[in-house]
Design a protein around this motif. Sequence first.
Motif, PDB file in Angstrom:
ATOM      1  N   GLU A  77      34.881  23.084  23.987  1.00 38.12           N
ATOM      2  CA  GLU A  77      34.543  21.808  23.403  1.00 38.12           C
ATOM      3  C   GLU A  77      33.919  21.009  24.571  1.00 38.12           C
ATOM      4  N   LEU A  78      34.330  21.123  25.575  1.00 36.23           N
ATOM      5  CA  LEU A  78      33.987  20.331  26.793  1.00 36.23           C
ATOM      6  C   LEU A  78      32.616  20.665  27.556  1.00 36.23           C
ATOM      7  N   LEU A  79      32.340  21.884  27.594  1.00 29.79           N
ATOM      8  CA  LEU A  79      31.062  22.506  28.149  1.00 29.79           C
ATOM      9  C   LEU A  79      30.052  22.768  27.182  1.00 29.79           C
ATOM     10  N   PRO A  80      28.723  22.647  27.477  1.00 32.06           N
ATOM     11  CA  PRO A  80      27.841  23.099  26.631  1.00 32.06           C
ATOM     12  C   PRO A  80      27.637  24.553  26.318  1.00 32.06           C
ATOM     13  N   ARG A  81      27.401  24.948  25.003  1.00 36.49           N
ATOM     14  CA  ARG A  81      27.281  26.354  24.657  1.00 36.49           C
ATOM     15  C   ARG A  81      26.709  27.190  25.500  1.00 36.49           C
ATOM     16  N   ALA A  82      25.300  26.871  25.876  1.00 32.64           N
ATOM     17  CA  ALA A  82      24.456  27.522  27.042  1.00 32.64           C
ATOM     18  C   ALA A  82      25.178  27.771  27.991  1.00 32.64           C
ATOM     19  N   LEU A  83      25.841  26.945  28.709  1.00 33.66           N
ATOM     20  CA  LEU A  83      26.375  27.304  30.102  1.00 33.66           C
ATOM     21  C   LEU A  83      27.603  28.232  29.676  1.00 33.66           C
ATOM     22  N   LEU A  84      28.430  27.968  28.755  1.00 43.78           N
ATOM     23  CA  LEU A  84      29.342  29.123  28.656  1.00 43.78           C
ATOM     24  C   LEU A  84      28.900  30.537  28.306  1.00 43.78           C
ATOM     25  N   GLN A  85      27.657  30.648  27.690  1.00 42.92           N
ATOM     26  CA  GLN A  85      27.288  31.926  27.516  1.00 42.92           C
ATOM     27  C   GLN A  85      26.830  32.388  28.740  1.00 42.92           C
ATOM     28  N   TRP A  86      26.245  31.501  29.811  1.00 43.16           N
ATOM     29  CA  TRP A  86      25.611  31.946  31.069  1.00 43.16           C
ATOM     30  C   TRP A  86      26.954  32.352  32.168  1.00 43.16           C
ATOM     31  N   PHE A 110      42.789  24.036  13.564  1.00 39.84           N
ATOM     32  CA  PHE A 110      42.847  25.340  14.460  1.00 39.84           C
ATOM     33  C   PHE A 110      43.548  24.913  15.887  1.00 39.84           C
ATOM     34  N   PHE A 111      43.406  23.672  16.216  1.00 45.66           N
ATOM     35  CA  PHE A 111      43.605  23.232  17.602  1.00 45.66           C
ATOM     36  C   PHE A 111      45.234  22.833  17.483  1.00 45.66           C
ATOM     37  N   ARG A 112      45.592  22.142  16.371  1.00 44.87           N
ATOM     38  CA  ARG A 112      46.770  21.592  16.126  1.00 44.87           C
ATOM     39  C   ARG A 112      47.848  22.753  15.739  1.00 44.87           C
ATOM     40  N   LYS A 113      47.432  23.885  15.165  1.00 49.32           N
ATOM     41  CA  LYS A 113      48.412  24.871  15.085  1.00 49.32           C
ATOM     42  C   LYS A 113      48.534  25.935  16.106  1.00 49.32           C
ATOM     43  N   PRO A 150      48.414  18.172  24.058  1.00 50.04           N
ATOM     44  CA  PRO A 150      47.274  17.384  24.693  1.00 50.04           C
ATOM     45  C   PRO A 150      45.997  18.174  24.648  1.00 50.04           C
ATOM     46  N   ALA A 151      45.780  19.392  24.352  1.00 51.17           N
ATOM     47  CA  ALA A 151      44.648  20.140  24.026  1.00 51.17           C
ATOM     48  C   ALA A 151      44.071  19.410  22.631  1.00 51.17           C
ATOM     49  N   TYR A 152      44.911  19.367  21.783  1.00 51.93           N
ATOM     50  CA  TYR A 152      44.774  18.826  20.313  1.00 51.93           C
ATOM     51  C   TYR A 152      44.170  17.352  20.436  1.00 51.93           C
ATOM     52  N   TRP A 153      44.947  16.599  21.372  1.00 50.73           N
ATOM     53  CA  TRP A 153      44.612  15.044  21.198  1.00 50.73           C
ATOM     54  C   TRP A 153      43.301  14.840  22.020  1.00 50.73           C
ATOM     55  N   VAL A 156      40.742  17.074  22.072  1.00 50.75           N
ATOM     56  CA  VAL A 156      39.593  17.384  20.965  1.00 50.75           C
ATOM     57  C   VAL A 156      39.460  16.439  20.005  1.00 50.75           C
ATOM     58  N   SER A 157      40.699  15.944  19.420  1.00 49.38           N
ATOM     59  CA  SER A 157      40.633  14.737  18.352  1.00 49.38           C
ATOM     60  C   SER A 157      39.847  13.653  18.816  1.00 49.38           C
ATOM     61  N   LEU A 158      39.952  13.308  20.267  1.00 52.29           N
ATOM     62  CA  LEU A 158      39.088  11.936  20.555  1.00 52.29           C
ATOM     63  C   LEU A 158      37.702  12.502  20.905  1.00 52.29           C
ATOM     64  N   LEU A 159      37.597  13.731  21.415  1.00 49.21           N
ATOM     65  CA  LEU A 159      36.174  14.197  21.861  1.00 49.21           C
ATOM     66  C   LEU A 159      35.038  14.360  20.644  1.00 49.21           C
ATOM     67  N   LEU A 160      35.667  14.909  19.370  1.00 49.62           N
ATOM     68  CA  LEU A 160      34.782  15.245  18.476  1.00 49.62           C
ATOM     69  C   LEU A 160      34.138  14.149  17.906  1.00 49.62           C
ATOM     70  N   PRO A 161      34.806  12.988  17.633  1.00 51.23           N
ATOM     71  CA  PRO A 161      33.945  11.921  16.943  1.00 51.23           C
ATOM     72  C   PRO A 161      32.969  11.398  18.072  1.00 51.23           C
ATOM     73  N   ALA A 162      33.298  11.424  19.405  1.00 47.64           N
ATOM     74  CA  ALA A 162      32.472  10.775  20.589  1.00 47.64           C
ATOM     75  C   ALA A 162      31.130  11.688  20.327  1.00 47.64           C
ATOM     76  N   LYS A 163      31.495  13.068  20.502  1.00 42.07           N
ATOM     77  CA  LYS A 163      30.224  13.886  20.378  1.00 42.07           C
ATOM     78  C   LYS A 163      29.426  13.652  19.086  1.00 42.07           C
ATOM     79  N   ILE A 164      29.883  13.477  17.912  1.00 42.88           N
ATOM     80  CA  ILE A 164      29.111  13.257  16.730  1.00 42.88           C
ATOM     81  C   ILE A 164      28.397  11.809  16.923  1.00 42.88           C
ATOM     82  N   PHE A 165      29.041  10.640  17.525  1.00 44.74           N
ATOM     83  CA  PHE A 165      28.332   9.478  17.557  1.00 44.74           C
ATOM     84  C   PHE A 165      26.997   9.675  18.509  1.00 44.74           C
ATOM     85  N   VAL A 166      27.211  10.352  19.755  1.00 43.26           N
ATOM     86  CA  VAL A 166      26.159  10.604  20.530  1.00 43.26           C
ATOM     87  C   VAL A 166      24.873  11.221  19.548  1.00 43.26           C
ATOM     88  N   ASN A 167      25.342  12.178  18.877  1.00 48.22           N
ATOM     89  CA  ASN A 167      24.299  13.068  18.068  1.00 48.22           C
ATOM     90  C   ASN A 167      23.675  12.042  17.012  1.00 48.22           C
TER      91      ASN A 167
END
Length: 327
Positions: A143-152, A249-252, A257-260, A262-273
């Motif tokens: 969630e933190l890193l771009p998909r292209a970087l992860l694939q590299w 998925f993250f909650r379960k 800490p990882a869930y929280w 992501v819970s904050l990160l998802l709306p931030a990424k959506i706002f930027v888009n």
Amino acid sequence: MNADNSGARFSAVIVNYDGGAALVDCVRSIFREGVAAAQIIVVDNGSHDNSLANLAKEISGTTMIRNACNAGFARAVNQGLSKTTGDFVLLLNNDAQLQPGALRAFAEAFDRIPSLAIAGGQLLFPDGRLQNAIAPFPTLTGELLPRALLQWLSPLRFRGKTASQIPVAVESVIGACLVVRRSILPKLGLMDEDYFFFLEETEWCHRARQLGFEIYYLPGAQALHVQAQTANRFRSQARIEFQRSKLTFFRKTRSRPAYWVVSLLLPAKIFVNAAANTIICVFTFFLSKHFRVKAHTYWRIFAWHMLGRPQSWGLPGKCPQQAIPEK
């Protein structure tokens, strides 16, 4: 019919929602592989078209379960699983068609690998191009890193498809064409019904691996797949369901800490888009339908987050949580 009789070892579950003529083609492709009509279970999630009537006219003897509302993918699959008796259970999307020899390839892999719990086939667009058929488990790093970087950094783990012609052990497979060994279900359990649409099969694969089973991608088991018909018809609603499933998925499966995060990160990424696509719309005088639709979709998803992620938002016609009314 399949001459080698592999299909006789299979049951099949198809979840249908306004599948139209594609449903008949899907069932016909399974029937041609030798699966008994009674072991082709179609679970209808409150369709409003005539897909079930057309199926009954074209192919007799299939088992049909009619829900009066949209029960979601996992709940519908579980309804279908209760009717199966085969050694292996095929889950096939209603907009997919098995290619000749697919069930033979699945059966051979399960016979050869005793620890194999779930296998996914090679998904192809109608023009023959490869589709994504492999999926890594969602992680905080992902969630933190771009998909292209992860694939590299890790091309094998973060690939969605591969041209490999030999079976490949993977983290999880896409559920459009998936087979589970039925004998492991008492230990593995059914699909988690907290997932309404998206990531149900990913969690299933995660659970299987936690129990010590293996997951494989099988290029010899091919299926043509139109892909994302429901998601394309209900763009913003489907995206909301995906975000909800990712949070589930993250909650379960991940730490609190990882869930929280992501819970904050998802709306931030959506706002930027949303903001980026709105700016593009302004500079192009809102002439591009593509960017208008994207901006509207992102703003709607952002609103869902900001309003506390209401359960009523998402795909339409959902069944009540406590019961699945059948017709």
